[in-house]
Design an enzyme around this catalytic site. Sequence first.
Site, mmCIF file in Angstrom:
data_model
loop_
_atom_site.group_PDB
_atom_site.id
_atom_site.type_symbol
_atom_site.label_atom_id
_atom_site.label_comp_id
_atom_site.label_asym_id
_atom_site.label_seq_id
_atom_site.Cartn_x
_atom_site.Cartn_y
_atom_site.Cartn_z
ATOM 1 N N HIS A 27 9.543 -5.050 25.391
ATOM 2 C CA HIS A 27 8.318 -5.866 25.076
ATOM 3 C C HIS A 27 8.608 -7.227 25.481
ATOM 4 C CE1 HIS A 27 5.542 -7.840 22.359
ATOM 5 N NE2 HIS A 27 5.147 -6.695 22.205
ATOM 6 N N GLU A 82 5.032 1.651 19.908
ATOM 7 C CA GLU A 82 4.389 2.707 20.402
ATOM 8 C C GLU A 82 5.097 3.828 20.178
ATOM 9 O OE1 GLU A 82 1.670 2.047 20.824
ATOM 10 O OE2 GLU A 82 1.053 0.398 22.294
HETATM 11 N N1 COA Z 1 11.796 0.955 30.712
HETATM 12 C C1 COA Z 1 12.705 0.743 31.681
HETATM 13 N N2 COA Z 1 12.799 -0.581 32.175
HETATM 14 C C2 COA Z 1 12.156 -1.512 31.431
HETATM 15 C C3 COA Z 1 11.447 -1.079 30.551
HETATM 16 C C4 COA Z 1 11.344 0.259 30.142
HETATM 17 N N3 COA Z 1 10.583 0.288 28.842
HETATM 18 N N4 COA Z 1 10.734 -2.284 29.954
HETATM 19 C C5 COA Z 1 11.167 -3.279 31.108
HETATM 20 N N5 COA Z 1 11.996 -2.695 31.884
HETATM 21 C C6 COA Z 1 12.705 -3.277 32.925
HETATM 22 C C7 COA Z 1 11.780 -3.851 33.936
HETATM 23 O O1 COA Z 1 11.271 -2.907 34.789
HETATM 24 C C8 COA Z 1 12.325 -5.085 34.505
HETATM 25 O O2 COA Z 1 13.231 -4.672 35.498
HETATM 26 P P1 COA Z 1 13.433 -5.601 36.912
HETATM 27 O O3 COA Z 1 13.834 -6.679 36.637
HETATM 28 O O4 COA Z 1 14.483 -4.615 37.657
HETATM 29 O O5 COA Z 1 11.895 -5.278 37.628
HETATM 30 C C9 COA Z 1 13.356 -5.690 33.474
HETATM 31 O O6 COA Z 1 13.461 -4.376 32.449
HETATM 32 C C10 COA Z 1 12.748 -6.673 32.695
HETATM 33 O O7 COA Z 1 11.423 -6.492 32.336
HETATM 34 P P2 COA Z 1 10.703 -7.449 31.602
HETATM 35 O O8 COA Z 1 10.637 -8.717 32.199
HETATM 36 O O9 COA Z 1 11.248 -7.357 30.067
HETATM 37 O O10 COA Z 1 9.038 -6.625 31.343
HETATM 38 P P3 COA Z 1 7.696 -7.195 30.732
HETATM 39 O O11 COA Z 1 8.074 -8.341 29.893
HETATM 40 O O12 COA Z 1 6.744 -7.312 32.050
HETATM 41 O O13 COA Z 1 7.348 -5.821 30.241
HETATM 42 C C11 COA Z 1 6.672 -4.335 28.965
HETATM 43 C C12 COA Z 1 6.998 -5.679 28.748
HETATM 44 C C13 COA Z 1 6.075 -3.795 27.448
HETATM 45 C C14 COA Z 1 5.288 -4.183 29.767
HETATM 46 C C15 COA Z 1 7.749 -3.248 29.403
HETATM 47 O O14 COA Z 1 8.575 -3.366 28.351
HETATM 48 C C16 COA Z 1 7.050 -2.049 29.457
HETATM 49 O O15 COA Z 1 6.434 -1.432 30.465
HETATM 50 N N6 COA Z 1 7.632 -1.039 28.440
HETATM 51 C C17 COA Z 1 7.032 0.364 28.421
HETATM 52 C C18 COA Z 1 5.620 0.389 28.228
HETATM 53 C C19 COA Z 1 5.338 0.152 26.584
HETATM 54 O O16 COA Z 1 5.859 0.697 25.732
HETATM 55 N N7 COA Z 1 4.334 -0.615 26.282
HETATM 56 C C20 COA Z 1 4.048 -0.981 25.143
HETATM 57 C C21 COA Z 1 4.248 -2.323 24.674
HETATM 58 S S1 COA Z 1 3.967 -2.605 22.970
#
Ligand code: COA
Length: 370
Positions: free
Chosen positions: A253, A312
């Site tokens: 998140h 989710e």
């Molecule tokens: N699975 C695997 N890796 C993940 C991840 C996940 N669900 N969520 C984050 N990461 C990784 C990212 O790829 C990133 O890696 P990198 O540094 O090698 O590029 C690292 O963790 C840091 O990510 P972060 O900056 O925290 O991501 P964000 O703030 O842009 O993303 C979300 C937040 C929700 C978009 C992301 O966690 C995600 O895509 N989750 C899956 C989709 C989801 O469940 N969405 C519903 C949200 S309520």
Amino acid sequence: MNAHTPAPPAPEGLEGVVAARTVLSEVDGQAGRLIIRGRSLDDLIGQTRFEDLVSLLFEGFYEDLPADLTAALGVARSEVFAEVRHLDTDLAAQAPVEAVRALMARLADGDDLPTALRLIAAPAVFTPAVIRVQAGQAPIPPDPASPHAVDILRMLTGTPPSQTQAAGLDAYLVTVADHGLNASTFAARVVASTRAGLTSAVLAGLSALKGPLHGGAPGPVIEMLDGIGQPENARAWIEGALARGERLMGFGHRIYRVRDPRADALKGPVRALAASAGVRPGRVAFAEAVEAAALDILRTHKPDRPLDTNVEFYTALLLEALDFPPKAFTCVFAMGRVAGWLAHAREQLATGRLVRPQSVYVGPEPRQGS
Ligand code: COA
């Protein structure tokens, strides 16, 4: 810095940028707490019906708000059902969220309470209609006398839901109704600030919600669970997905650095539904085993970035148990979040200020003489 010197660019994704003041909700990412208008989510779940939460969110933002919105929402559901006749074969061939969005775009723009109530009614009425038409069944008209969640499930299946089913959907709608300045709420506020009207603001919110990084995530959670199949396959499947650079849906998140409190809020209703007839035996235990494996692997995969379960994951289990097809999960999310978009839209309008940030040009300068 003078008036002509723009501030340094904000981080990509506007992470950490404060772009609004709101009295509507606070997302505390460190404590794992969600507050909606002074009430914590834990207190709201099981205590507050969706209709009452809409009243809570709308208070002070909409004139002539009745004490109980149940009847007014019922009338609004009946009004918007007239649009279902436009659900033709071409529209029904689209993804449910796109078909629902197209039907919602038929609603007139406006800024008043009747417009807002029709926009809350719209995904609640159009989603069951789209699901049924896609399955070759006739849409079922609303019953304006029913509570909102009861009527949604009745329009979906044709039979009145059990108390557990209605309570499960109601708890879900309350859980997702508002959540700070998430991407779809921000989109809705930007459009509201242009004074385009509530329908335009809600369509912007729905379009942002549709993406897999936001409200599109729960459908793929089911694909992940189905792909894993058995608890003993979980580790290999998850490690394979991460090795391919994929993200695990239902985890991580932008704001929460601990477990999303909405995941726990949904666990109770999910378990209650699982205990009732008609739910695949062992489904919740299996999902919990997958969740445990995912959390363990994510700790090693990203040791510096706490990645925990988000709303989710349990949304997927809950909506599956309520017989919504995974491809329509985002539409059910919209049934709840539309209340937040509408409250934020009016809060943004009340500021009287157009949202218009700046960008830093990093492209080439014009060539001399061109
Ligand atoms: N699975 C695997 N890796 C993940 C991840 C996940 N669900 N969520 C984050 N990461 C990784 C990212 O790829 C990133 O890696 P990198 O540094 O090698 O590029 C690292 O963790 C840091 O990510 P972060 O900056 O925290 O991501 P964000 O703030 O842009 O993303 C979300 C937040 C929700 C978009 C992301 O966690 C995600 O895509 N989750 C899956 C989709 C989801 O469940 N969405 C519903 C949200 S309520």
